[in-house]
Design a protein around this motif. Sequence first.
Motif, PDB file in Angstrom:
ATOM      1  N   GLN A  44      28.847  38.943  39.876  1.00 21.46           N
ATOM      2  CA  GLN A  44      28.490  37.666  39.261  1.00 21.46           C
ATOM      3  C   GLN A  44      26.976  37.584  39.085  1.00 21.46           C
ATOM      4  O   GLN A  44      26.484  37.014  38.101  1.00 21.46           O
ATOM      5  CB  GLN A  44      28.981  36.498  40.122  1.00 21.46           C
ATOM      6  CG  GLN A  44      28.681  35.132  39.529  1.00 21.46           C
ATOM      7  CD  GLN A  44      29.329  34.000  40.293  1.00 21.46           C
ATOM      8  OE1 GLN A  44      29.835  34.199  41.414  1.00 21.46           O
ATOM      9  NE2 GLN A  44      29.338  32.813  39.732  1.00 21.46           N
ATOM     10  N   GLY A  45      26.225  38.150  40.031  1.00 16.98           N
ATOM     11  CA  GLY A  45      24.772  38.122  39.946  1.00 16.98           C
ATOM     12  C   GLY A  45      24.182  39.243  39.107  1.00 16.98           C
ATOM     13  O   GLY A  45      22.963  39.331  38.954  1.00 16.98           O
ATOM     14  N   LYS A  46      25.046  40.118  38.559  1.00 15.92           N
ATOM     15  CA  LYS A  46      24.572  41.243  37.754  1.00 15.92           C
ATOM     16  C   LYS A  46      25.043  41.145  36.305  1.00 15.92           C
ATOM     17  O   LYS A  46      24.975  42.114  35.557  1.00 15.92           O
ATOM     18  CB  LYS A  46      25.070  42.564  38.361  1.00 15.92           C
ATOM     19  CG  LYS A  46      24.631  42.783  39.805  1.00 15.92           C
ATOM     20  CD  LYS A  46      25.215  44.070  40.379  1.00 15.92           C
ATOM     21  CE  LYS A  46      24.809  44.251  41.838  1.00 15.92           C
ATOM     22  NZ  LYS A  46      25.355  45.490  42.429  1.00 15.92           N
ATOM     23  N   SER A  47      25.507  39.974  35.922  1.00 14.54           N
ATOM     24  CA  SER A  47      26.120  39.823  34.605  1.00 14.54           C
ATOM     25  C   SER A  47      25.131  40.043  33.462  1.00 14.54           C
ATOM     26  O   SER A  47      25.536  40.329  32.337  1.00 14.54           O
ATOM     27  CB  SER A  47      26.767  38.439  34.472  1.00 14.54           C
ATOM     28  OG  SER A  47      25.795  37.423  34.671  1.00 14.54           O
ATOM     29  N   SER A  48      23.830  39.935  33.747  1.00 17.79           N
ATOM     30  CA  SER A  48      22.833  40.133  32.691  1.00 17.79           C
ATOM     31  C   SER A  48      22.740  41.593  32.253  1.00 17.79           C
ATOM     32  O   SER A  48      22.075  41.895  31.254  1.00 17.79           O
ATOM     33  CB  SER A  48      21.460  39.655  33.167  1.00 17.79           C
ATOM     34  OG  SER A  48      21.056  40.374  34.329  1.00 17.79           O
ATOM     35  N   LEU A  49      23.404  42.507  32.967  1.00 16.12           N
ATOM     36  CA  LEU A  49      23.400  43.918  32.580  1.00 16.12           C
ATOM     37  C   LEU A  49      24.146  44.146  31.272  1.00 16.12           C
ATOM     38  O   LEU A  49      23.940  45.156  30.594  1.00 16.12           O
ATOM     39  CB  LEU A  49      24.041  44.776  33.680  1.00 16.12           C
ATOM     40  CG  LEU A  49      23.268  44.893  35.003  1.00 16.12           C
ATOM     41  CD1 LEU A  49      24.136  45.553  36.054  1.00 16.12           C
ATOM     42  CD2 LEU A  49      21.986  45.676  34.805  1.00 16.12           C
ATOM     43  N   LEU A  50      25.037  43.204  30.920  1.00 13.12           N
ATOM     44  CA  LEU A  50      25.849  43.335  29.712  1.00 13.12           C
ATOM     45  C   LEU A  50      25.435  42.330  28.661  1.00 13.12           C
ATOM     46  O   LEU A  50      24.834  41.302  28.963  1.00 13.12           O
ATOM     47  CB  LEU A  50      27.330  43.120  30.039  1.00 13.12           C
ATOM     48  CG  LEU A  50      28.138  44.288  30.589  1.00 13.12           C
ATOM     49  CD1 LEU A  50      29.585  43.849  30.748  1.00 13.12           C
ATOM     50  CD2 LEU A  50      28.069  45.501  29.691  1.00 13.12           C
ATOM     51  N   ASN A  51      25.819  42.622  27.428  1.00 17.36           N
ATOM     52  CA  ASN A  51      25.630  41.683  26.328  1.00 17.36           C
ATOM     53  C   ASN A  51      26.916  41.648  25.519  1.00 17.36           C
ATOM     54  O   ASN A  51      27.254  42.621  24.848  1.00 17.36           O
ATOM     55  CB  ASN A  51      24.457  42.097  25.448  1.00 17.36           C
ATOM     56  CG  ASN A  51      24.269  41.145  24.271  1.00 17.36           C
ATOM     57  OD1 ASN A  51      24.804  40.036  24.268  1.00 17.36           O
ATOM     58  ND2 ASN A  51      23.518  41.574  23.278  1.00 17.36           N
ATOM     59  N   LEU A  52      27.643  40.540  25.606  1.00 20.73           N
ATOM     60  CA  LEU A  52      28.917  40.421  24.906  1.00 20.73           C
ATOM     61  C   LEU A  52      28.785  39.676  23.582  1.00 20.73           C
ATOM     62  O   LEU A  52      29.774  39.193  23.049  1.00 20.73           O
ATOM     63  CB  LEU A  52      29.947  39.690  25.792  1.00 20.73           C
ATOM     64  CG  LEU A  52      30.293  40.366  27.110  1.00 20.73           C
ATOM     65  CD1 LEU A  52      31.476  39.658  27.764  1.00 20.73           C
ATOM     66  CD2 LEU A  52      30.608  41.834  26.917  1.00 20.73           C
ATOM     67  N   ALA A  53      27.580  39.604  23.044  1.00 24.15           N
ATOM     68  CA  ALA A  53      27.419  38.975  21.733  1.00 24.15           C
ATOM     69  C   ALA A  53      28.259  39.734  20.714  1.00 24.15           C
ATOM     70  O   ALA A  53      28.297  40.963  20.724  1.00 24.15           O
ATOM     71  CB  ALA A  53      25.956  39.003  21.304  1.00 24.15           C
ATOM     72  N   HIS A  94      35.214  47.784  38.952  1.00 25.87           N
ATOM     73  CA  HIS A  94      33.836  47.293  38.936  1.00 25.87           C
ATOM     74  C   HIS A  94      33.412  46.916  37.513  1.00 25.87           C
ATOM     75  O   HIS A  94      32.763  45.881  37.304  1.00 25.87           O
ATOM     76  CB  HIS A  94      32.904  48.368  39.493  1.00 25.87           C
ATOM     77  CG  HIS A  94      33.002  48.528  40.983  1.00 25.87           C
ATOM     78  ND1 HIS A  94      32.035  49.158  41.735  1.00 25.87           N
ATOM     79  CD2 HIS A  94      33.962  48.148  41.863  1.00 25.87           C
ATOM     80  CE1 HIS A  94      32.388  49.158  43.006  1.00 25.87           C
ATOM     81  NE2 HIS A  94      33.561  48.561  43.102  1.00 25.87           N
ATOM     82  N   ILE A  95      33.777  47.740  36.551  1.00 23.62           N
ATOM     83  CA  ILE A  95      33.434  47.443  35.146  1.00 23.62           C
ATOM     84  C   ILE A  95      34.143  46.172  34.693  1.00 23.62           C
ATOM     85  O   ILE A  95      33.543  45.307  34.049  1.00 23.62           O
ATOM     86  CB  ILE A  95      33.807  48.629  34.243  1.00 23.62           C
ATOM     87  CG1 ILE A  95      32.949  49.848  34.586  1.00 23.62           C
ATOM     88  CG2 ILE A  95      33.651  48.269  32.770  1.00 23.62           C
ATOM     89  CD1 ILE A  95      33.426  51.138  33.952  1.00 23.62           C
ATOM     90  N   ALA A  96      35.433  46.067  35.021  1.00 22.78           N
ATOM     91  CA  ALA A  96      36.201  44.875  34.638  1.00 22.78           C
ATOM     92  C   ALA A  96      35.588  43.623  35.250  1.00 22.78           C
ATOM     93  O   ALA A  96      35.510  42.575  34.600  1.00 22.78           O
ATOM     94  CB  ALA A  96      37.658  45.030  35.083  1.00 22.78           C
ATOM     95  N   SER A  97      35.141  43.734  36.495  1.00 21.68           N
ATOM     96  CA  SER A  97      34.519  42.592  37.161  1.00 21.68           C
ATOM     97  C   SER A  97      33.223  42.188  36.466  1.00 21.68           C
ATOM     98  O   SER A  97      32.977  40.993  36.232  1.00 21.68           O
ATOM     99  CB  SER A  97      34.240  42.944  38.627  1.00 21.68           C
ATOM    100  OG  SER A  97      33.601  41.870  39.288  1.00 21.68           O
ATOM    101  N   LEU A  98      32.397  43.168  36.107  1.00 20.60           N
ATOM    102  CA  LEU A  98      31.138  42.869  35.429  1.00 20.60           C
ATOM    103  C   LEU A  98      31.391  42.189  34.086  1.00 20.60           C
ATOM    104  O   LEU A  98      30.725  41.206  33.741  1.00 20.60           O
ATOM    105  CB  LEU A  98      30.346  44.161  35.231  1.00 20.60           C
ATOM    106  CG  LEU A  98      28.991  44.030  34.528  1.00 20.60           C
ATOM    107  CD1 LEU A  98      28.047  43.143  35.331  1.00 20.60           C
ATOM    108  CD2 LEU A  98      28.369  45.406  34.317  1.00 20.60           C
ATOM    109  N   VAL A  99      32.360  42.696  33.333  1.00 21.64           N
ATOM    110  CA  VAL A  99      32.695  42.093  32.036  1.00 21.64           C
ATOM    111  C   VAL A  99      33.181  40.661  32.226  1.00 21.64           C
ATOM    112  O   VAL A  99      32.777  39.738  31.498  1.00 21.64           O
ATOM    113  CB  VAL A  99      33.761  42.932  31.308  1.00 21.64           C
ATOM    114  CG1 VAL A  99      34.265  42.206  30.056  1.00 21.64           C
ATOM    115  CG2 VAL A  99      33.207  44.306  30.925  1.00 21.64           C
TER     116      VAL A  99
END
Length: 333
Positions: free
Chosen positions: A38-47, A135-140
């Motif tokens: 939850q605290g690492k969500s900025s690693l992704l960009n789902l735009a 882990h990937i699914a959680s980040l997404v």
Amino acid sequence: MWFKKQRTQDVNANVDTILASLNSNGIELGIDELLPYQGKSSLLNLAPKKAIEGHLSGNYLARTKGRGMEFDEVRHYQTGDDIRAIDWRVTARTGKTHTKLFKEEVERPVLIATDLGQSMFFGSKLLFKSVQAAHIASLVAWHAKKRGDRIGGLVFNELEHQELKPRSRQQGVLHYLHALEELHNQGLNHWQEEAPTSNQYFIDNCNRLRHLARPGSLVYLITDGTHFDEQVLLPLSQVAQHCEVVICQISDPLEHKLPDSHHKTSVSITNGSLKQQLLLGDLKTAKKYQQQATLSAQLKQRMYQKIGARYIHFCAGSSIEQQLKAGVSSWIN
């Protein structure tokens, strides 16, 4: 000899340090190691990478134009245009009637389909591929929640599947994470059994995903690609016609090249159903193995491109945070 032993100890210590930072042992899966993303969500960009079509209000701009939140352009008035949208200033300046167009905001559900089949329960360096997939699914999921998207999807293996309707806020994320934990533990109880040769479970769940995905959704499929063949192209291509599809393929370092060895050593390897003898320390064997791995990866990438999906590769040999920060993961549009 001491140097080699010390180097091995240093490598093991580094692995232990990384696992401790991930709250993981690399094999089992617990909810505690998924919550910190939850605290690492900025690693992704789902735009969205392409225009979204839909009818509900939300956070993204649809291709269709009408009265909405976002002004788009002014053009000549056409028969049937809403007279309330006439731009009187432009009309007065040009002497010709002009009307305003708007882009309508739409909502975009994020669907995550996570493959936890038996081929995913393998790891030679840091994590099982199945753990990395979670882990990937959680980040997404956490990133989607941060953007205000609804989260749902599928978690599946050869024995069972859980279909989760898109939910909003933290409830949707936690619902998905608990499904990951439950099916991963189930798979772990069977991972040493002989793996089935059929990919029917994968085909069935691709069809389920086709029925679950609504137009305008963002769909993540997380898998190692073992069961990709021509039969799965049709349902996934149908999804990609109306949704944005991203395939996250997870591989293990051992699937790309054989480990280095100073002495020729015969070892036995298996994928759960087929067994093969390999000779470590032999340059010819190592080269042939790597060539076959490269051809297999290229074949999978061509299938992903046929579907019309974007593609990202992750390795189970290092944390996804390391890979995303270093730009190691490779995207193909």
